[in-house]
Design a protein around this motif. Structure first.
Motif: not given
Ligand code: ATP
Ligand code: MG
Length: 441
Positions: A1-27
């Motif tokens: 899979m080429r990254r330029t074609r993949l739908f992989l919306p990664t985030l630099k910021e930690t989403p505020a709503e996530a309380q535990i690490v797995s949830h943060r990392l999955m987002l």
């Protein structure tokens, strides 16, 4: 899979709503997005992992002799009235009315559906035992959906149901699942400890929960350190043999969730007793004729007598496991996937997109990996190296292969093993062997 074609919306910021690490990392790793409280859309990378986990579950179920079916998500209230659970189940059940005013529900579990099938289709003792499973979405209107997919309202569960002629047979079916579960979790790189459990609303008299120790777990648990040092049964496990001794090896050691913990009965020396928190990733029950009796699941025995079937049911939280694996395997930079469930085995990083040599080498490696059947994510974006490295660490692919102009001059690429961070240089000439090794592992 080429990254330029993949739908992989990664985030630099930690989403505020996530309380535990797995949830943060999955987002952050773009695996899921919440659609409504406790209800998620699985994006491409999340879905790949979910499928890998489901496939391991499936293989171990098949190996233990269970057969896959697919039951509906929407069930009829009538069936649940038959078992007496329609009223009992309470507010966790999502109740639906169709246009003809018929009462339906979104299944939180499927004892009634499968027992009804067996009641209608299985008539002779010769047709038993049977063990049927499915991997299907469930809905429970949890009071407090939280921690992302760990406690969702809609979640993917493997549930299966065993039908036997007598209690001995049913206990053998239970033991098969007990050992199959140990193998299933071990294949995902998890240590899941079987613990004596309360049988709760499912009912019955023999039950174990499988618990992965993690600080963020919702249950307090107590167990003998010895259990953490034991290995799951290997490939030589023979499901037709007497399994009781193997199960006894595990159940001989004290292990209980707080609901079942009895300090007086706990015989573990203080320095051997683990007091921790845990995530429930599976739950198995033997409950005799609790459902078969009211729903009429019975067969004719050899002498024509009626035999009401002995049942067990067995659940694995497939979508919860995605979170549980991340809880057990991550660092400050992101997820560290065990190879068996990783979305891709190799992450290929092109440090200088547009450089003829880098592009050509990456294309060749990408093609070679593909030809060898090694799943690869190729980061072919024209972006800063730092951002690409950070992203690759975040999404947690087990092996990173970095191709840059400086290394290429010396005929080398860099290999990084995500789990221990160890880096090494690899001669281009040696890449073929390296790829073969990935294909085998
Ligand atoms: P819990 O105590 O966590 O609510 P349970 O005892 O209600 O779990 P079971 O009915 O035994 O769960 O379901 C089988 C498996 O399904 C559980 O072991 C768990 O891994 C998973 N599971 C249950 N509820 C949820 C949920 N709300 N979200 C995600 N997975 C769940
Ligand atoms: Mg529950």
């Amino acid at each position: 899979m080429r990254r330029t074609r993949l739908f992989l919306p990664t985030l630099k910021e930690t989403p505020a709503e996530a309380q535990i690490v797995s949830h943060r990392l999955m987002l952050r790793a773009g695996m899921v997005r919440q659609s409504a409280a406790g209800i998620y859309t699985w994006l491409p990378m999340g879905l790949r992992v979910l499928h890998k986990i489901a496939q391991i579950v499936r293989e171990e179920q098949d190996r233990a002799g269970a057969q896959e079916v697919l039951m509906p998500t929407i069930q009829s209230a009538e069936l649940w009235r038959g078992s007496g659970r329609y009223e009992d189940y309470g507010k966790e059940m999502l109740r639906i009315t169709d246009r003809h005013d018929r009462e339906l529900l979104y299944g939180p579990t499927a004892e009634e559906v499968i027992t009804d099938i067996v009641a209608n289709e299985v008539t002779s003792y010769r047709d038993l035992p049977k063990n049927l499973y499915n991997i299907q979405w469930k809905f429970r209107d949890e009071v407090r959906p939280r921690f992302g997919v760990m406690r969702g309202r809609e979640f993917l569960m493997k549930d299966n149901y065993s039908f036997d002629l007598d209690k001995n047979g049913a206990v053998h079916s239970y033991n098969k699942m007990f050992l199959a579960y140990l193998r299933t979790y071990a294949r995902m790189g998890l240590k899941a400890v079987p613990m004596a459990a309360d049988t709760g609303p499912i009912g019955g008299d023999l039950s174990h929960e499988f618990i992965v120790l993690a600080e963020t777990g919702e249950s307090a648990v107590f167990c003998d350190q010895a259990l953490l040092d034991m290995d799951a049964p290997g490939d030589d496990l023979d499901y037709d043999s007497d399994l009781q001794p193997q199960v006894d090896k595990w159940t001989a050691h004290y292990a209980a969730t707080d609901e079942m913990h009895d300090a007086d009965a706990c015989d573990v020396a203080d320095d051997q007793l683990i007091t921790a928190r845990g995530i429930e990733v599976g739950h198995i029950f033997y409950f005799g004729t609790k459902y078969s009796e009211p729903l009429g699941a019975a067969v004719q025995g050899p002498d024509g007598q009626k035999i009401t079937l002995e049942m067990g049911s067995y659940g694995i939280g497939v979508s919860r496991l995605v979170g549980a694996i991340i809880e057990a395997s991550h660092d400050d930079n992101g997820i560290i996937w065990p190879e068996s469930v990783a979305p891709w085995t190799v992450g290929l990083i092109n440090l200088k997109v547009g450089d003829a040599d880098c592009d050509a080498t990456c294309e060749r490696i990408y093609a070679d990996l593909g030809a060898a059947g090694v799943e690869v994510l190729y980061d072919d974006r024209d972006e800063r190296a730092g951002g690409k490295f950070a992203d690759m660490d975040l999404v947690g692919i087990p092996w990173q292969l970095t191709v840059g102009p400086r290394g290429l001059k010396d005929g080398k690429v860099e290999v990084k093993h995500r789990a221990d961070g160890e880096k090494s240089e690899l001669a281009i000439d040696a890449l073929g062997d390296w790829i073969d090794a990935r294909a085998k592992s």
